[in-house]
Design a protein around this motif. Structure first.
Motif, mmCIF file in Angstrom:
data_model
loop_
_atom_site.group_PDB
_atom_site.id
_atom_site.type_symbol
_atom_site.label_atom_id
_atom_site.label_comp_id
_atom_site.label_asym_id
_atom_site.label_seq_id
_atom_site.Cartn_x
_atom_site.Cartn_y
_atom_site.Cartn_z
ATOM 1 N N VAL A 159 38.155 36.684 52.385
ATOM 2 C CA VAL A 159 36.725 36.855 52.086
ATOM 3 C C VAL A 159 36.531 38.075 51.181
ATOM 4 O O VAL A 159 37.241 39.070 51.295
ATOM 5 N N ALA A 160 35.580 37.945 50.296
ATOM 6 C CA ALA A 160 35.194 39.052 49.412
ATOM 7 C C ALA A 160 33.703 38.876 49.126
ATOM 8 O O ALA A 160 33.319 38.451 48.042
ATOM 9 N N PRO A 161 32.874 39.209 50.142
ATOM 10 C CA PRO A 161 31.439 38.925 50.007
ATOM 11 C C PRO A 161 30.797 39.610 48.808
ATOM 12 O O PRO A 161 29.879 39.069 48.200
ATOM 13 N N GLU A 162 31.301 40.797 48.460
ATOM 14 C CA GLU A 162 30.725 41.515 47.305
ATOM 15 C C GLU A 162 31.433 41.152 46.007
ATOM 16 O O GLU A 162 31.223 41.785 44.979
ATOM 17 N N GLY A 163 32.350 40.198 46.063
ATOM 18 C CA GLY A 163 33.119 39.830 44.863
ATOM 19 C C GLY A 163 34.397 40.642 44.768
ATOM 20 O O GLY A 163 34.563 41.653 45.469
ATOM 21 N N LEU A 164 35.306 40.210 43.917
ATOM 22 C CA LEU A 164 36.590 40.909 43.746
ATOM 23 C C LEU A 164 36.417 42.029 42.726
ATOM 24 O O LEU A 164 35.527 41.967 41.881
ATOM 25 N N ARG A 165 37.291 43.047 42.823
ATOM 26 C CA ARG A 165 37.260 44.104 41.796
ATOM 27 C C ARG A 165 38.655 44.282 41.214
ATOM 28 O O ARG A 165 39.666 44.139 41.907
ATOM 29 N N ALA A 188 41.400 37.121 38.941
ATOM 30 C CA ALA A 188 41.043 38.318 38.165
ATOM 31 C C ALA A 188 39.980 38.054 37.099
ATOM 32 O O ALA A 188 39.215 38.955 36.762
ATOM 33 N N VAL A 189 39.907 36.824 36.592
ATOM 34 C CA VAL A 189 38.989 36.573 35.473
ATOM 35 C C VAL A 189 37.527 36.785 35.861
ATOM 36 O O VAL A 189 36.694 37.079 35.006
ATOM 37 N N LEU A 190 37.203 36.645 37.161
ATOM 38 C CA LEU A 190 35.814 36.866 37.595
ATOM 39 C C LEU A 190 35.663 38.171 38.392
ATOM 40 O O LEU A 190 34.611 38.427 38.963
ATOM 41 N N ALA A 191 36.729 38.994 38.466
ATOM 42 C CA ALA A 191 36.638 40.275 39.203
ATOM 43 C C ALA A 191 35.917 41.313 38.340
ATOM 44 O O ALA A 191 35.908 41.207 37.119
ATOM 45 N N LYS A 192 35.346 42.301 39.003
ATOM 46 C CA LYS A 192 34.653 43.365 38.235
ATOM 47 C C LYS A 192 35.692 44.318 37.661
ATOM 48 O O LYS A 192 36.535 44.837 38.390
ATOM 49 N N GLY A 193 35.653 44.542 36.346
ATOM 50 C CA GLY A 193 36.547 45.528 35.736
ATOM 51 C C GLY A 193 37.894 44.949 35.343
ATOM 52 O O GLY A 193 38.076 43.728 35.288
ATOM 53 N N GLY A 250 48.332 40.284 46.499
ATOM 54 C CA GLY A 250 47.608 40.493 45.236
ATOM 55 C C GLY A 250 46.109 40.391 45.445
ATOM 56 O O GLY A 250 45.339 41.221 44.951
ATOM 57 N N LEU A 251 45.690 39.392 46.224
ATOM 58 C CA LEU A 251 44.246 39.224 46.471
ATOM 59 C C LEU A 251 43.695 40.417 47.254
ATOM 60 O O LEU A 251 42.578 40.868 47.014
ATOM 61 N N GLU A 252 44.511 40.934 48.180
ATOM 62 C CA GLU A 252 44.073 42.123 48.929
ATOM 63 C C GLU A 252 43.863 43.297 47.972
ATOM 64 O O GLU A 252 42.898 44.044 48.102
ATOM 65 N N GLN A 253 44.768 43.411 46.993
ATOM 66 C CA GLN A 253 44.611 44.506 46.033
ATOM 67 C C GLN A 253 43.343 44.340 45.202
ATOM 68 O O GLN A 253 42.759 45.307 44.755
ATOM 69 N N LEU A 254 42.910 43.078 45.025
ATOM 70 C CA LEU A 254 41.656 42.841 44.293
ATOM 71 C C LEU A 254 40.437 42.963 45.230
ATOM 72 O O LEU A 254 39.327 42.618 44.845
ATOM 73 N N GLY A 255 40.672 43.401 46.469
ATOM 74 C CA GLY A 255 39.545 43.720 47.350
ATOM 75 C C GLY A 255 39.209 42.651 48.365
ATOM 76 O O GLY A 255 38.237 42.805 49.107
ATOM 77 N N ALA A 256 39.971 41.581 48.446
ATOM 78 C CA ALA A 256 39.686 40.546 49.447
ATOM 79 C C ALA A 256 40.196 41.019 50.815
ATOM 80 O O ALA A 256 41.185 41.738 50.905
ATOM 81 N N THR A 257 39.487 40.617 51.857
ATOM 82 C CA THR A 257 39.957 40.885 53.220
ATOM 83 C C THR A 257 40.587 39.594 53.712
ATOM 84 O O THR A 257 39.991 38.517 53.592
ATOM 85 N N ILE A 258 41.800 39.716 54.268
ATOM 86 C CA ILE A 258 42.533 38.503 54.622
ATOM 87 C C ILE A 258 42.924 38.501 56.097
ATOM 88 O O ILE A 258 43.433 39.504 56.609
ATOM 89 N N HIS A 259 42.657 37.393 56.759
ATOM 90 C CA HIS A 259 43.066 37.223 58.158
ATOM 91 C C HIS A 259 43.892 35.961 58.253
ATOM 92 O O HIS A 259 43.627 34.999 57.544
#
Ligand code: EPU
Length: 418
Positions: free
Chosen positions: A147-153, A174-179, A129-138
């Motif tokens: 990590v999501a340096p530019e924030g989540l979307r 999601a509450v602080l993600a863009k859109g 789910g976090l990956e779908q919100l744009g986070a990169t996961i290792h």
């Protein structure tokens, strides 16, 4: 290590109050990471899992002040966005900090939970789910790093299967993600609704909590809030079973009857008298004689897996055969062999347990294996002849606040021994 010493055979009578919900308070505490303003929570049960979460938050950078059941949390800055193995292995709900940390600081390092007494319990759906919100996961060294340096979307997240803390984790991300984020096949548990209520007070835009589709419009920042945690439906349900199994007359107060509807319905089908004297109480009256009724655990509003062990203890005293099916966790029958040591007739076959009753139980030395299994052993002991000694009650202390004092106040012969 503490033990409980219980002498069975006394019918429980009187009133017993439910606490605030542990499983609601845990995500609410984690939600305080989402804002630099103070969050004040009332009715937080003083149980071990809550203390573990508070310790974790302090390490992350939260100021935590506890005054009775009120907790004031203040996180001006994230100091260390990490949940170490030492804490996660003692409490899997530590993974609830993952979503809020990535959302607030763009980074989180959380230990993978590893094995658990009731099943494998992975967190792959939180990660996907976090990956779908744009986070990169290792993943490395037993930790996942997001990590999501530019924030989540915002995105649409479809959960492959229903997950309670997974839904909560993603909601907090999601509450602080863009859109806009849409969570589909979301958990409908009251604890998810309670978390959404808190987040909305903090300024989040959320619709549909309590249904399987939750829509979130991300906002730039959240503020502080004050919130009272809902009643613990699992504790309330455990007390209802205690009243019924002992042939007592017990009123559970300060609870939400709707949240224990599935259990109450089964008890009524079994011939146990359960009534609702007012909006926040349930009264159980029992002669100690009732029928077996089959039960299958399901996600809310179905029968809670967290009440399965307690229900099985009840069915050991019912007339006939009850088939109990556990569909949520693959290894949640650890209480069955312990109840069998007390004289219960239970046969396990995969996800299914066959409980033949009524069997008169006798006190024995038994060992608690996890939180709800321990509760079922207490219930068995309350009706057993003679003395039962339950070892490793630290499991029960994770989720029940002073259960021995509460049960003793309504007539149970129970005490804690060091
Ligand atoms: N699952 C996955 N992948 C995931 C997440 C879950 O496969 O990423 C599976 C689990 O292995 C399990 C099922 O999905 O088979 C449901 O698990 P869920 O994620 O809903 O459980 P949880 O969120 O870890 C919460 C409660 C549990 C309760 C379950 C089910 C909290 C802190 N914990 O756990 O409570 O049993 O939901 O209702 O809310 C307890 O209080 O004793 C307890 C174990």
């Amino acid at each position: 290590m503490d033990k409980f010493v219980i002498t069975g055979g006394t019918a429980l009578r009187g009133e017993i109050a439910a606490n605030g919900s542990k499983n609601s308070a845990l995500p609410a505490l984690a939600a305080a990471l989402l804002t630099e303003e103070p969050v004040i929570l009332h009715r937080v049960p003083r149980v071990r899992d809550i203390r573990t979460m508070e310790r974790l938050l302090v390490d992350i950078g939260t100021g935590v002040e506890v005054d009775g059941q009120t907790v004031r949390l203040h996180t001006p800055k994230i100091v260390s966005p990490e949940a170490p193995y030492e804490l996660v292995k003692t409490m899997r709900a530590s993974s609830l900090v993952l979503g809020p940390l990535v959302a607030r600081s763009g980074r989180a390092r959380v230990s993978l939970p590893g094995g658990c007494a009731i099943g494998t319990r992975p967190i792959n759906l939180h990660i996907l789910g976090l990956e779908q919100l744009g986070a990169t996961i290792h993943q490395s060294h037993g930790y996942i790093e997001a990590v999501a340096p530019e924030g989540l979307r915002g995105a649409t997240v479809y959960f492959d299967r229903i997950t309670v803390t997974g839904t909560e984790d993603l909601l907090m991300a999601a509450v602080l993600a863009k859109g806009e984020t849409v969570l589909r096949n979301a958990a409908r548990e009251p604890e998810v609704v309670d978390l959404a209520d808190l987040l909305i007070k903090m300024g989040a835009k959320i619709e549909g909590a309590g249904t399987s589709t939750i829509r979130v419009q991300g906002v730039e920042r959240l503020g502080g809030a004050e919130h009272t945690i809902i009643a613990d439906r699992i504790e309330a349900g455990t007390f209802l079973v205690a009243g019924a199994i002992t042939g007592g007359d017990l009123t559970v107060t300060e609870c939400n009857p709707e949240h224990v509807g599935a259990l109450v319905s089964k008890m009524q089908q079994a011939g146990i008298d359960v009534t609702q004297p007012d909006a926040t109480s349930l009264r159980v009256r029992s002669t100690g004689r009732f029928r077996s009724v089959d039960m299958t655990t399901e996600e809310y509003p179905g029968f809670a897996t967290d009440l399965q062990a307690q229900y099985m203890a009840l069915m050991t005293q019912a007339e006939g055969i009850a088939i109990v099916v556990e569909t949520i966790f693959e290894n949640r029958f650890m209480h069955a062999p312990e109840l069998a040591r007390m004289g219960a007739n239970i046969r396990i076959d995969g996800k299914q347990a066959m409980v033949a009753g009524p069997r008169s139980l006798t006190g024995a030395g038994v060992t608690a294996s996890d939180l709800r299994a321990s509760a079922s052993l207490v219930l068995g002991a309350l009706v057993a002849k003679g003395e039962t000694v339950i070892d490793r009650v630290y499991h029960i202390d994770r989720g029940y606040e002073k259960i021995e004092a509460k049960l003793a106040a309504v007539g149970a012969k129970i005490h804690r021994a060091e």
